[in-house]
Scaffold this motif. Structure first.
Motif, PDB file in Angstrom:
ATOM      1  N   VAL A  67      -6.822  -5.971  -4.693  1.00 44.35           N
ATOM      2  CA  VAL A  67      -7.069  -6.068  -6.130  1.00 44.35           C
ATOM      3  C   VAL A  67      -7.121  -4.670  -6.747  1.00 44.35           C
ATOM      4  CG1 VAL A  67      -8.755  -6.775  -7.883  1.00 44.35           C
ATOM      5  CG2 VAL A  67      -8.195  -8.306  -5.995  1.00 44.35           C
ATOM      6  N   VAL A  68      -7.831  -3.753  -6.115  1.00 42.95           N
ATOM      7  CA  VAL A  68      -7.908  -2.378  -6.609  1.00 42.95           C
ATOM      8  C   VAL A  68      -6.532  -1.722  -6.585  1.00 42.95           C
ATOM      9  CG1 VAL A  68      -8.872  -0.085  -6.136  1.00 42.95           C
ATOM     10  CG2 VAL A  68     -10.331  -2.107  -6.002  1.00 42.95           C
ATOM     11  N   GLY A  75       0.494   5.157 -10.082  1.00 45.10           N
ATOM     12  CA  GLY A  75       1.248   4.013  -9.568  1.00 45.10           C
ATOM     13  C   GLY A  75       1.560   4.152  -8.093  1.00 45.10           C
ATOM     14  N   ILE A  76       1.974   5.339  -7.677  1.00 40.70           N
ATOM     15  CA  ILE A  76       2.285   5.577  -6.260  1.00 40.70           C
ATOM     16  C   ILE A  76       1.016   5.467  -5.419  1.00 40.70           C
ATOM     17  CG2 ILE A  76       3.068   7.334  -4.617  1.00 40.70           C
ATOM     18  CD1 ILE A  76       5.086   8.196  -6.838  1.00 40.70           C
ATOM     19  N   SER A 109      -4.032  -1.543   2.613  1.00 36.54           N
ATOM     20  CA  SER A 109      -4.821  -2.777   2.649  1.00 36.54           C
ATOM     21  C   SER A 109      -4.331  -3.720   3.740  1.00 36.54           C
ATOM     22  CB  SER A 109      -4.797  -3.476   1.288  1.00 36.54           C
ATOM     23  OG  SER A 109      -3.542  -4.075   1.061  1.00 36.54           O
ATOM     24  N   LEU A 110      -3.087  -3.564   4.170  1.00 41.23           N
ATOM     25  CA  LEU A 110      -2.609  -4.360   5.298  1.00 41.23           C
ATOM     26  C   LEU A 110      -3.320  -3.972   6.581  1.00 41.23           C
ATOM     27  CD1 LEU A 110       1.213  -4.338   4.533  1.00 41.23           C
ATOM     28  CD2 LEU A 110      -0.396  -6.213   4.193  1.00 41.23           C
ATOM     29  N   VAL A 111      -3.688  -2.697   6.690  1.00 38.10           N
ATOM     30  CA  VAL A 111      -4.365  -2.204   7.899  1.00 38.10           C
ATOM     31  C   VAL A 111      -5.881  -2.380   7.785  1.00 38.10           C
ATOM     32  CG1 VAL A 111      -4.758  -0.170   9.345  1.00 38.10           C
ATOM     33  CG2 VAL A 111      -2.515  -0.558   8.317  1.00 38.10           C
ATOM     34  N   PHE A 112      -6.437  -2.021   6.627  1.00 35.10           N
ATOM     35  CA  PHE A 112      -7.888  -2.030   6.443  1.00 35.10           C
ATOM     36  C   PHE A 112      -8.340  -3.213   5.601  1.00 35.10           C
ATOM     37  CE2 PHE A 112      -6.790   2.523   6.890  1.00 35.10           C
ATOM     38  CZ  PHE A 112      -7.414   2.732   8.105  1.00 35.10           C
ATOM     39  N   LEU A 114      -2.223   2.469  -1.486  1.00 33.40           N
ATOM     40  CA  LEU A 114      -3.430   1.690  -1.194  1.00 33.40           C
ATOM     41  C   LEU A 114      -3.088   0.255  -0.799  1.00 33.40           C
ATOM     42  CD1 LEU A 114      -6.164   2.653  -3.794  1.00 33.40           C
ATOM     43  CD2 LEU A 114      -6.269   2.857  -1.329  1.00 33.40           C
ATOM     44  N   LEU A 115      -2.081  -0.301  -1.451  1.00 33.79           N
ATOM     45  CA  LEU A 115      -1.653  -1.652  -1.098  1.00 33.79           C
ATOM     46  C   LEU A 115      -1.138  -1.700   0.337  1.00 33.79           C
ATOM     47  CD1 LEU A 115      -1.418  -4.497  -2.170  1.00 33.79           C
ATOM     48  CD2 LEU A 115       0.868  -3.946  -2.986  1.00 33.79           C
TER      49      LEU A 115
END
Length: 165
Positions: A41-42, A8-9, A18-21, A14-15
């Motif tokens: 999504v991942v 979960g962490i 995802s803001l950066v990449f 990753l979320l």
């Protein structure tokens, strides 16, 4: 339970990444998955699989297999919702940006007199906002007169003719 918390962490990290990449995994596999392999999504799948497993274990006392099944089910649901939400945001359309062609045929008020051999200023309404344009005319046009736009040779200038009323 520690494995599920770690999963979960990892999803939450990753979320945040995802803001950066943004868009990093979108082109993977030649677009075969069309957004299903996007980083948000991942990340949503991993985070909810981990946290869903923790919640299932803590609330019901199921073993690792039951927690994995419950976590995977919530992860798939979250991945689907994330995919649908991102597609809805991508389809959101704004109004068309006004161009110089939109000015042709409109009238405005001369704010600086237009001499026969130079530029003056014309106040026009562009997308509901007053905008000043450099204006040229074949003949002189007095300040305060109304003028029609005949052409827009550049983004900041117009060719006008006085309105006869």
């Amino acid at each position: 339970m520690a494995w599920f918390l770690g999963l979960g962490i990892t999803g939450v990290v990753l979320l945040a990444l995802s803001l950066v990449f943004d868009g990093l995994l979108d082109g993977a596999l030649g677009g075969a998955l069309d957004g299903w392999l996007s980083l948000p999504v991942v990340a949503g799948f991993l985070a909810m699989t981990g946290f869903g497993g923790v919640i299932a274990q803590a609330a019901t006392g199921v073993g690792p297999m039951g927690a994995t099944a419950a976590g995977a089910l919530t992860g798939v649901g979250t991945a689907w919702l994330t995919y649908r939400f991102s597609r809805a945001l991508m389809r959101d359309q704004t109004t068309v940006t006004p161009t110089g062609a939109d000015l042709i045929g409109t009238s405005g008020s001369v704010v600086t007199a237009i001499p026969a051999d130079g530029f003056g200023e014309l106040l026009l309404q562009l997308a509901g906002q007053p905008v000043r344009f450099a204006a040229r005319s074949a003949g002189p046009v007095a300040r305060g007169a109304e003028a029609w736009v005949e052409a827009a040779p550049s983004a900041t200038s117009v060719l006008v003719r006085p309105v006869d009323r």
